[in-house]
Design an enzyme around this catalytic site. Structure first.
Site: not given
Ligand code: G3P
Ligand code: MG
Length: 235
Positions: A11, A53
């Protein structure tokens, strides 16, 4: 859904083990054996797609202000942690291809920039991964962005991101010709999962950092999990 989906997806590049959304994070994921990474893509004030992000710079860099109002000359000189720079989307794409990683490109538009971000990211994704052995997967919480991606780069697979899938999630996936459902691991109901399974649609859940939760989700039939804990789930 075409090319097989690894069960674990790092992630924001390297999860919590490296500065998020950086090339160092992506390299770390590959070194630990991950075969897929997710990262977030937004536009600078100059319209350049980059990995970040938040809409603001404070949390992950030594800069301040809105990403979409900051020019490249400022953005790419910032420290994104441990001396890492904010990567351009193109650099991340080249690295993922070099490392043979499946890239889950999350279109993360700044508010009001959904269409422009999707246009740039969709076109560039198609160009950057042309002929790639491991094709990427575009996703977004913005259905408007996915609609643009569908129209401009129909050959690039799409996943629809929801926190909790709404009652019409399947109709939305079908309308967007998307291949996968991505949602919050804590908000996936048995009903939605059963409906996805009945339609042979893989479900990907974020963000899973506890082994017990991972075990339960895989036992329920979830296809893949996004994790920040690359150390716990090293492949
Ligand atoms: O794509 C999965 C996840 O990354 C979505 O949440 O806020 O971490 O981008 P976020
Ligand atoms: Mg994400």
């Amino acid at each position: 859904m075409g090319a097989p989906l690894p069960r674990w997806i790092a992630h924001r590049g390297g999860g919590k083990l490296a500065p998020e959304n950086t090339l160092a994070g992506i390299r770390l994921a590959a070194r630990l054996g991950y075969r897929a990474v997710e990262f977030d893509v937004m536009l600078s004030a100059d319209g350049t797609p980059l990995l970040i992000h938040d809409e603001t710079l404070e949390r992950t860099t030594n800069g301040s202000g809105q990403v979409c109002e900051t020019p490249d000359a400022v953005l790419f000189a910032l420290d994104a942690g441990n001396g890492e720079r904010i990567p351009r989307f193109a650099e991340a794409a080249v690295l993922c291809r070099e490392l043979g990683l499946l890239a889950n490109v999350e279109i993360k538009p700044a508010t009001g920039h959904e269409l422009a971000t999707a246009e740039v990211v969709a076109r560039m994704t198609a160009d950057l991964w042309r002929g790639a052995a491991v094709p990427p997967l575009i996703s977004s919480f913005s259905l408007a962005a996915l609609e643009v991606a569908r129209d401009l780069a129909p050959e690039i697979r799409r996943g629809v991101l929801f926190e909790a899938p709404p009652p019409d999630w399947l109709a939305q996936l079908q309308r967007l010709q998307a291949v996968s459902l991505h949602c919050d691991a804590d908000l996936l109901s048995d009903e939605v999962l059963a409906e996805a399974q009945a339609h042979d649609i893989p479900v990907l859940c974020y963000t899973v950092n506890a082994p017990e939760q991972a075990k339960t989700l895989f036992a329920r039939g979830v296809s893949a999990l996004f994790t920040d804990r690359l150390d716990l789930f090293a492949q």
